[in-house]
Design a protein around this motif. Structure first.
Motif, PDB file in Angstrom:
ATOM      1  N   SER A  31      12.890   9.065  29.039  1.00  0.00           N
ATOM      2  CA  SER A  31      12.317   9.557  27.778  1.00  0.00           C
ATOM      3  C   SER A  31      11.146  10.489  28.017  1.00  0.00           C
ATOM      4  O   SER A  31      10.905  11.403  27.240  1.00  0.00           O
ATOM      5  CB  SER A  31      11.865   8.390  26.897  1.00  0.00           C
ATOM      6  N   LYS A  43      11.832  15.630  29.441  1.00  0.00           N
ATOM      7  CA  LYS A  43      12.539  16.328  28.351  1.00  0.00           C
ATOM      8  C   LYS A  43      13.664  17.175  28.877  1.00  0.00           C
ATOM      9  O   LYS A  43      13.693  17.835  29.777  1.00  0.00           O
ATOM     10  CB  LYS A  43      11.580  17.179  27.529  1.00  0.00           C
ATOM     11  N   ALA A  45      20.203  10.956  22.757  1.00  0.00           N
ATOM     12  CA  ALA A  45      19.190  11.823  22.141  1.00  0.00           C
ATOM     13  C   ALA A  45      17.947  11.034  21.739  1.00  0.00           C
ATOM     14  O   ALA A  45      16.842  11.553  21.758  1.00  0.00           O
ATOM     15  CB  ALA A  45      19.779  12.530  20.923  1.00  0.00           C
ATOM     16  N   GLN A  46      18.127   9.770  21.400  1.00  0.00           N
ATOM     17  CA  GLN A  46      16.997   8.950  20.977  1.00  0.00           C
ATOM     18  C   GLN A  46      17.221   7.504  21.408  1.00  0.00           C
ATOM     19  O   GLN A  46      18.317   7.144  21.831  1.00  0.00           O
ATOM     20  CB  GLN A  46      16.818   9.023  19.466  1.00  0.00           C
ATOM     21  N   LYS A  47      16.171   6.703  21.328  1.00  0.00           N
ATOM     22  CA  LYS A  47      16.200   5.292  21.717  1.00  0.00           C
ATOM     23  C   LYS A  47      16.750   5.111  23.129  1.00  0.00           C
ATOM     24  O   LYS A  47      17.615   4.277  23.388  1.00  0.00           O
ATOM     25  CB  LYS A  47      16.987   4.464  20.707  1.00  0.00           C
ATOM     26  N   ARG A  48      16.242   5.903  24.028  1.00  0.00           N
ATOM     27  CA  ARG A  48      16.742   5.878  25.403  1.00  0.00           C
ATOM     28  C   ARG A  48      16.439   4.563  26.105  1.00  0.00           C
ATOM     29  O   ARG A  48      17.211   4.103  26.933  1.00  0.00           O
ATOM     30  CB  ARG A  48      16.153   7.043  26.186  1.00  0.00           C
TER      31      ARG A  48
END
Length: 124
Positions: free
Chosen positions: A121, A124, A66-69
């Motif tokens: 990233s 989406k 979900a984050q820090k890809r």
């Protein structure tokens, strides 16, 4: 998402990266055979294979985060390199002759994986 799911996603992305590696190296060996390419060309082709495989693996693994890809992609590059390193150590039983290229290969794997995560990233 649990850690077990992340590990499964990592294993799948590394497996895809190695399948892609096998395909690209097979094509590279065929081109070398037909065109009589030197070992310098082969080494360049191998580095290109690292870039392509880690980029795709980082892209795939980062999709599950979900984050820090980009960090996930870099982690995939580290795992990819560690497997290459261990297999090379077992196969050659001496890494002293390969040390100059190991840092280059490590950085290529990590940054290519991170770049795959950065690309993911943006989607989406």
């Amino acid at each position: 998402m649990g850690n077990k799911v992340k590990v499964v996603k990592m294993v799948k992305s590394v497996a895809v990266a190695y399948i892609l590696t096998a395909i690209v190296l097979l094509v590279l060996s065929f081109i070398m055979y037909k065109c009589k390419i030197s070992m310098t060309g082969a080494n360049s082709g191998i580095l290109l294979t690292y870039v392509l495989s880690c980029l795709v693996g980082g892209f795939i693994f980062s999709g599950s985060l979900a984050q820090k890809r980009y960090l996930g992609g870099g982690l995939m590059g580290v795992v990819y390199f560690l497997i290459v390193y261990v297999v090379s150590a077992v196969w050659n039983q001496s890494l002293a002759s390969q040390m100059p290229g190991m840092l280059t290969a490590f950085l290529i794997c990590v940054f290519s994986g991170m770049f795959g995560g950065m690309i993911r990233s943006g989607i989406k």
